[in-house]
Design an enzyme around this catalytic site. Sequence first.
Site, PDB file in Angstrom:
ATOM      1  CG  HIS A 223      -0.277   0.331   2.504  1.00  0.00           C
ATOM      2  ND1 HIS A 223       0.213  -1.245   3.147  1.00  0.00           N
ATOM      3  CD2 HIS A 223       0.044   0.976   3.334  1.00  0.00           C
ATOM      4  CE1 HIS A 223       0.547  -0.809   4.448  1.00  0.00           C
ATOM      5  NE2 HIS A 223       0.490   0.515   4.746  1.00  0.00           N
TER       6      HIS A 223
ATOM      7  CD  GLN B 292      -2.665   2.251   5.766  1.00  0.00           C
ATOM      8  OE1 GLN B 292      -1.195   2.797   5.519  1.00  0.00           O
ATOM      9  NE2 GLN B 292      -2.828   1.565   6.640  1.00  0.00           N
TER      10      GLN B 292
ATOM     11  CD  GLU C 194       2.397  -0.779   7.397  1.00  0.00           C
ATOM     12  OE1 GLU C 194       1.903   0.191   7.048  1.00  0.00           O
ATOM     13  OE2 GLU C 194       1.521  -1.547   8.189  1.00  0.00           O
TER      14      GLU C 194
ATOM     15  CG  HIS D 116       3.375   4.474   5.835  1.00  0.00           C
ATOM     16  ND1 HIS D 116       2.407   5.046   6.684  1.00  0.00           N
ATOM     17  CD2 HIS D 116       3.011   3.131   5.331  1.00  0.00           C
ATOM     18  CE1 HIS D 116       1.376   3.976   6.672  1.00  0.00           C
ATOM     19  NE2 HIS D 116       1.618   2.932   6.374  1.00  0.00           N
TER      20      HIS D 116
ATOM     21  CD  GLU E 231      -6.373   0.011   7.208  1.00  0.00           C
ATOM     22  OE1 GLU E 231      -5.022   0.256   7.088  1.00  0.00           O
ATOM     23  OE2 GLU E 231      -6.610  -1.107   7.001  1.00  0.00           O
TER      24      GLU E 231
HETATM   25  N1  CMX Z   1       7.930  10.224   6.279  1.00  0.00           N
HETATM   26  C1  CMX Z   1       9.082  10.749   6.280  1.00  0.00           C
HETATM   27  N2  CMX Z   1       9.934  11.442   7.183  1.00  0.00           N
HETATM   28  C2  CMX Z   1       8.907  11.772   8.406  1.00  0.00           C
HETATM   29  C3  CMX Z   1       7.915  10.977   8.620  1.00  0.00           C
HETATM   30  C4  CMX Z   1       7.124  10.305   7.485  1.00  0.00           C
HETATM   31  N3  CMX Z   1       6.128   9.646   7.532  1.00  0.00           N
HETATM   32  N4  CMX Z   1       7.484  11.334   9.793  1.00  0.00           N
HETATM   33  C5  CMX Z   1       8.543  12.003  10.344  1.00  0.00           C
HETATM   34  N5  CMX Z   1       9.352  12.112   9.615  1.00  0.00           N
HETATM   35  C6  CMX Z   1      10.550  13.068   9.721  1.00  0.00           C
HETATM   36  C7  CMX Z   1      10.215  14.485  10.155  1.00  0.00           C
HETATM   37  O1  CMX Z   1      10.078  15.244   9.020  1.00  0.00           O
HETATM   38  C8  CMX Z   1      11.349  14.965  10.912  1.00  0.00           C
HETATM   39  O2  CMX Z   1      12.488  15.345  10.222  1.00  0.00           O
HETATM   40  P1  CMX Z   1      13.525  16.400  10.565  1.00  0.00           P
HETATM   41  O3  CMX Z   1      14.200  15.984  11.898  1.00  0.00           O
HETATM   42  O4  CMX Z   1      14.420  16.449   9.513  1.00  0.00           O
HETATM   43  O5  CMX Z   1      12.659  17.478  10.978  1.00  0.00           O
HETATM   44  C9  CMX Z   1      11.984  13.315  11.613  1.00  0.00           C
HETATM   45  O6  CMX Z   1      11.317  12.435  10.821  1.00  0.00           O
HETATM   46  C10 CMX Z   1      11.330  13.212  13.164  1.00  0.00           C
HETATM   47  O7  CMX Z   1       9.829  13.577  12.901  1.00  0.00           O
HETATM   48  P2  CMX Z   1       9.030  13.971  13.938  1.00  0.00           P
HETATM   49  O8  CMX Z   1       8.220  14.748  13.448  1.00  0.00           O
HETATM   50  O9  CMX Z   1       9.695  14.559  15.544  1.00  0.00           O
HETATM   51  O10 CMX Z   1       8.455  12.566  14.323  1.00  0.00           O
HETATM   52  P3  CMX Z   1       8.602  11.295  15.411  1.00  0.00           P
HETATM   53  O11 CMX Z   1      10.000  11.003  15.472  1.00  0.00           O
HETATM   54  O12 CMX Z   1       7.834  11.628  16.652  1.00  0.00           O
HETATM   55  O13 CMX Z   1       7.828  10.228  14.675  1.00  0.00           O
HETATM   56  C11 CMX Z   1       8.165   8.489  13.291  1.00  0.00           C
HETATM   57  C12 CMX Z   1       8.182   9.853  13.320  1.00  0.00           C
HETATM   58  C13 CMX Z   1       8.331   7.839  12.013  1.00  0.00           C
HETATM   59  C14 CMX Z   1       9.139   7.820  14.225  1.00  0.00           C
HETATM   60  C15 CMX Z   1       6.773   7.973  13.914  1.00  0.00           C
HETATM   61  O14 CMX Z   1       5.814   8.525  12.981  1.00  0.00           O
HETATM   62  C16 CMX Z   1       6.343   6.270  13.725  1.00  0.00           C
HETATM   63  O15 CMX Z   1       6.679   5.789  14.785  1.00  0.00           O
HETATM   64  N6  CMX Z   1       5.728   5.907  12.771  1.00  0.00           N
HETATM   65  C17 CMX Z   1       5.552   4.388  12.833  1.00  0.00           C
HETATM   66  C18 CMX Z   1       4.264   3.987  13.028  1.00  0.00           C
HETATM   67  C19 CMX Z   1       2.999   4.722  12.306  1.00  0.00           C
HETATM   68  O16 CMX Z   1       3.300   5.633  11.503  1.00  0.00           O
HETATM   69  N7  CMX Z   1       1.724   4.080  12.426  1.00  0.00           N
HETATM   70  C20 CMX Z   1       0.997   4.819  11.430  1.00  0.00           C
HETATM   71  C21 CMX Z   1       0.338   3.845  10.364  1.00  0.00           C
HETATM   72  C22 CMX Z   1      -0.351   2.594  10.566  1.00  0.00           C
HETATM   73  C23 CMX Z   1      -0.532   1.603   9.654  1.00  0.00           C
HETATM   74  O17 CMX Z   1      -0.142   2.032   8.496  1.00  0.00           O
HETATM   75  O18 CMX Z   1      -1.219   0.647   9.918  1.00  0.00           O
HETATM   76 CO    CO Z   2       0.500   1.280   6.350  1.00  0.00          CO
END
Ligand code: CMX
Ligand code: CO
Length: 165
Positions: free
Chosen positions: A40, A87, A161, A111, A76
């Site tokens: 996705h 998604q 993912e 993502h 979703e």
């Molecule tokens: N894509 C690309 N870059 C991303 C991002 C994304 N989705 N999310 C955050 N970033 C970047 C930010 O721009 C930031 O970069 P800079 O430091 O250069 O500014 C950095 O990563 C840190 O971002 P943040 O805003 O401080 O966010 P966090 O670190 O708190 O969280 C992440 C980011 C990825 C660790 C968190 O979103 C995560 O754990 N994701 C995994 C789980 C998830 O997304 N679940 C929802 C979907 C569930 C599903 O699909 O079923």
């Molecule tokens: Co997903």
Amino acid sequence: MALEAKNPYENADLVDKEASGQLDPEESAATEPLLTEIDHIAIAVDDLPAAIDEYRDTFGAVVEHREVVDSDGVEEALLRVADSYVQLLTPTRDDSPVAKYLAKKGPGLHHVGYRVDDCAAVLEQVKARGHKVLDETPRPGSRGTTVAFIHPKSIAGTLIELVQE
Ligand code: CMX
Ligand code: CO
């Protein structure tokens, strides 16, 4: 160079490391493709019903599955596109990662989910290559899948993912 001939997708950094003897060429790359399909493309939206309507009215894409994933604080809607899905994702609570993303960046690509045969095995390979992962071990995802996330800062700026059906 030998590695380039063996695997044209290898990156220049690894080619250099192999040339300088830092990497064993036999162990430097996955020997077969680990990503079997795009599962996705995830798009963060503020208004899920509006986004669903937009995709249906514009592209004729219809919802095949709806789910609230409590562990991630998201709702979703999965719209089928060939063998993959779009998604559409919206947060269900303020501390959801998608709420933070929307607040910082607004709606858009959140993502990419890649299908794998064995999530645990691929995750171990990803870790062994030094990438930062967000799940140390696979966990349940939506639709009864098994998933694990890789940090976007660790791999080409895209949140990934791994999805095992
Ligand atoms: N894509 C690309 N870059 C991303 C991002 C994304 N989705 N999310 C955050 N970033 C970047 C930010 O721009 C930031 O970069 P800079 O430091 O250069 O500014 C950095 O990563 C840190 O971002 P943040 O805003 O401080 O966010 P966090 O670190 O708190 O969280 C992440 C980011 C990825 C660790 C968190 O979103 C995560 O754990 N994701 C995994 C789980 C998830 O997304 N679940 C929802 C979907 C569930 C599903 O699909 O079923
Ligand atoms: Co997903």
